[in-house]
Design a protein around this motif. Structure first.
Motif, mmCIF file in Angstrom:
data_model
loop_
_atom_site.group_PDB
_atom_site.id
_atom_site.type_symbol
_atom_site.label_atom_id
_atom_site.label_comp_id
_atom_site.label_asym_id
_atom_site.label_seq_id
_atom_site.Cartn_x
_atom_site.Cartn_y
_atom_site.Cartn_z
ATOM 1 N N VAL A 112 0.822 -1.212 0.000
ATOM 2 C CA VAL A 112 0.000 0.000 0.000
ATOM 3 C C VAL A 112 0.853 1.258 0.000
ATOM 4 O O VAL A 112 2.037 1.241 0.327
ATOM 5 C CB VAL A 112 -0.955 0.022 1.216
ATOM 6 N N PRO B 165 0.220 5.923 -0.974
ATOM 7 C CA PRO B 165 -0.591 6.930 -1.660
ATOM 8 C C PRO B 165 -0.388 6.862 -3.170
ATOM 9 O O PRO B 165 0.544 6.203 -3.652
ATOM 10 C CB PRO B 165 -0.067 8.262 -1.091
ATOM 11 N N ASN B 166 -1.254 7.534 -3.918
ATOM 12 C CA ASN B 166 -1.101 7.590 -5.366
ATOM 13 C C ASN B 166 0.262 8.183 -5.722
ATOM 14 O O ASN B 166 0.691 9.183 -5.148
ATOM 15 C CB ASN B 166 -2.212 8.433 -5.994
ATOM 16 N N GLU C 295 -6.052 -3.504 -6.679
ATOM 17 C CA GLU C 295 -7.372 -2.917 -6.414
ATOM 18 C C GLU C 295 -8.513 -3.861 -6.826
ATOM 19 O O GLU C 295 -9.385 -3.493 -7.626
ATOM 20 C CB GLU C 295 -7.516 -1.576 -7.147
ATOM 21 N N THR D 182 -4.186 -2.163 -2.532
ATOM 22 C CA THR D 182 -5.548 -1.683 -2.318
ATOM 23 C C THR D 182 -5.542 -0.375 -1.547
ATOM 24 O O THR D 182 -4.599 -0.063 -0.817
ATOM 25 C CB THR D 182 -6.378 -2.731 -1.536
ATOM 26 N N HIS D 183 -6.602 0.421 -1.750
ATOM 27 C CA HIS D 183 -6.843 1.602 -0.931
ATOM 28 C C HIS D 183 -7.953 1.321 0.078
ATOM 29 O O HIS D 183 -8.296 2.189 0.881
ATOM 30 C CB HIS D 183 -7.241 2.799 -1.806
ATOM 31 N N GLU E 48 -7.053 2.914 8.843
ATOM 32 C CA GLU E 48 -6.858 3.887 7.763
ATOM 33 C C GLU E 48 -6.162 5.141 8.283
ATOM 34 O O GLU E 48 -5.271 5.693 7.639
ATOM 35 C CB GLU E 48 -8.213 4.247 7.147
#
Length: 338
Positions: free
Chosen positions: A56, A58-59, A182, A214-215, A326
Motif C-alpha cells: 500500500v 498513496p497515489n 485494487e 488496495t486503498h 486507515e
C-alpha cells in the motif's frame, strides 16, 4: 523460503521538459531537455511462499511500477528482482505461466463471449489439464455459485460480477503467485465479501502467494497479516499489521453527539488551550454529525477530557473507539513513526 526476493530495486524514467503552446510543441520535437524521475527508489523486500501481503501507499508512491517489474512488464534501472527463481523481465515467457494478475480497471476476459468460453480459452492458453480445470471450476461454483454466470456474455456482467470472474480466471491455472491490484475498487459490500472469501479460501487451500494492492483498508484488515507501505518510491514500513496498530495503541477516538448547536472551531480552540501536550488532540466533524476527538492517552487522561467537555456542552451520547487502521496508515505516510 522466499518466493519473491527484491534487493535495492530502482526504476527511473526519462521525462521531456515540455514547453507551452504550438511553438513549444514544435520545439519539443527536437528537444533534448529531459529530466530523470525516480518512480521506485531502492526498494527491498522478501516474501515467503503462501504469504498474503498488503502493498500500500498513496497515489504516485511507486506501487504499480514495482508490480510491473515483478510481472516482467518493466525492466529495472538497477537492483535485482527474482520471483519463483525467475528474473521476470528476462524469462517472461516461462515465468508468466506460474503467475496470475488482476487489475481492477481491466479485464482478461473476452468482451463478447460468454464467461464459460473465456475460461475455456484460458484453459487452452495455460494448457490446464481436464482434471485440474474441472476441479477448480467445481470449487469456484461451490464458493460463489459461478455457474449461474457461465452463459452470460462478459459485456453484460456488472462490475462486481466481472471482477469476480477475473479473479477466478487468475486462479484457474493454479498459479504460485497472484498480483491483485485494487480487486474490490468500486464494488458493493456483498460482492467485496464474496471476493475476499474466494481470495482467502484459495490462499489457504493452495498456499498461493498473494501480493495485494488496495486503498480499501478493510481488505488489509481481513486478508493480510503483513503490510508493506511505500511512499515516494521507497519503503517506509514493512511488518505485521498488528504492529502498526500497537504503535498507536495509546490513541483513542472520543466520539461525541451534541444535544445542541456548537461551533467546531471554538470547541477546538478551547480544548487546545486547556490541554498542553506534545501533540494536540485532533478534532473533526464526521459525516454522521458526531464530533471525533483523537487523543493520546499517554498525554491526556480520558476522564480528564470527558470532565472538561461536560463543563462546556451538554452531551447527548459518548463513544470511545480505537483509532481506525486507515488513520494509522495516513499517520505513517505523514511521518508518524519517525
Amino acid at each position: 523460503m522466499s518466493i519473491i526476493q527484491i534487493e535495492n530495486l530502482c526504476k527511473s524514467f526519462k521525462v521531456l521538459n515540455r514547453h507551452q503552446g504550438f511553438g513549444g510543441a514544435v520545439r519539443d520535437l527536437f528537444s533534448r531537455d529531459y529530466k530523470i524521475v525516480k518512480a521506485v527508489d531502492n526498494i527491498s523486500m522478501s516474501i515467503d511462499k503462501g504469504e498474503m501481503v498488503g502493498f500500500v501507499g498513496p497515489n504516485g508512491a511507486g506501487k504499480s511500477t514495482t508490480i510491473k517489474m515483478m510481472t516482467g512488464v518493466l525492466e529495472p534501472t538497477s537492483g535485482s528482482i527474482k520471483v519463483d527463481n525467475f528474473v521476470p523481465y528476462k524469462q517472461r515467457m516461462k515465468y508468466v505461466q506460474n503467475i496470475g494478475v488482476v487489475f481492477g480497471q481491466r479485464t482478461q476476459l473476452w468482451w463478447e463471449l460468454p464467461v464459460i468460453e473465456s475460461f475455456r480459452i484460458l484453459k487452452e492458453i495455460f494448457e490446464i489439464d481436464d482434471k485440474t480445470y474441472n476441479t477448480n471450476m467445481g470449487l469456484f461454483n461451490d464458493l460463489v455459485g459461478l455457474d449461474s454466470l457461465h452463459s452470460t456474455p462478459v459485456r453484460f456482467l456488472s462490475l462486481g460480477q466481472r471482477m469476480l470472474c477475473d479473479i477466478v480466471a487468475a486462479f484457474l491455472h493454479n498459479p504460485k503467485i497472484i498480483f491483485l491490484d485494487e480487486p474490490t475498487i468500486g464494488l458493493d459490500v456483498s460482492i467485496k465479501n464474496k471476493i475476499r472469501g474466494v481470495i482467502k479460501e484459495l490462499n489457504t487451500r493452495n498456499k498461493t502467494t498473494i501480493l495485494l494492492t488496495t486503498h480499501d483498508i478493510s481488505d488489509l484488515e481481513i486478508l493480510c497479516k503483513r503490510i508493506i507501505i511505500v511512499d515516494k518510491g521507497s519503503t517506509i514500513f514493512d511488518g505485521d499489521i498488528q504492529k502498526v496498530n500497537s504503535l498507536f495503541g495509546a490513541y483513542r477516538v472520543l466520539r461525541l453527539e451534541m444535544s445542541e448547536q456548537f461551533d467546531l472551531e471554538e470547541l477546538s480552540n478551547k480544548i487546545k488551550s486547556n490541554f498542553k501536550c506534545r501533540k494536540l488532540p485532533e478534532i473533526e466533524a464526521s459525516e454522521d454529525g458526531w464530533i471525533n476527538i483523537t487523543i493520546n492517552l499517554d498525554e491526556i487522561k480520558l476522564v480528564d477530557m470527558l470532565n472538561y467537555l461536560l463543563t462546556l456542552f451538554p452531551l447527548k451520547d459518548i463513544k470511545v473507539e480505537e483509532v481506525p487502521t486507515e488513520k494509522i496508515i495516513r499517520e505513517i505516510y505523514e511521518g508518524g513513526l519517525k
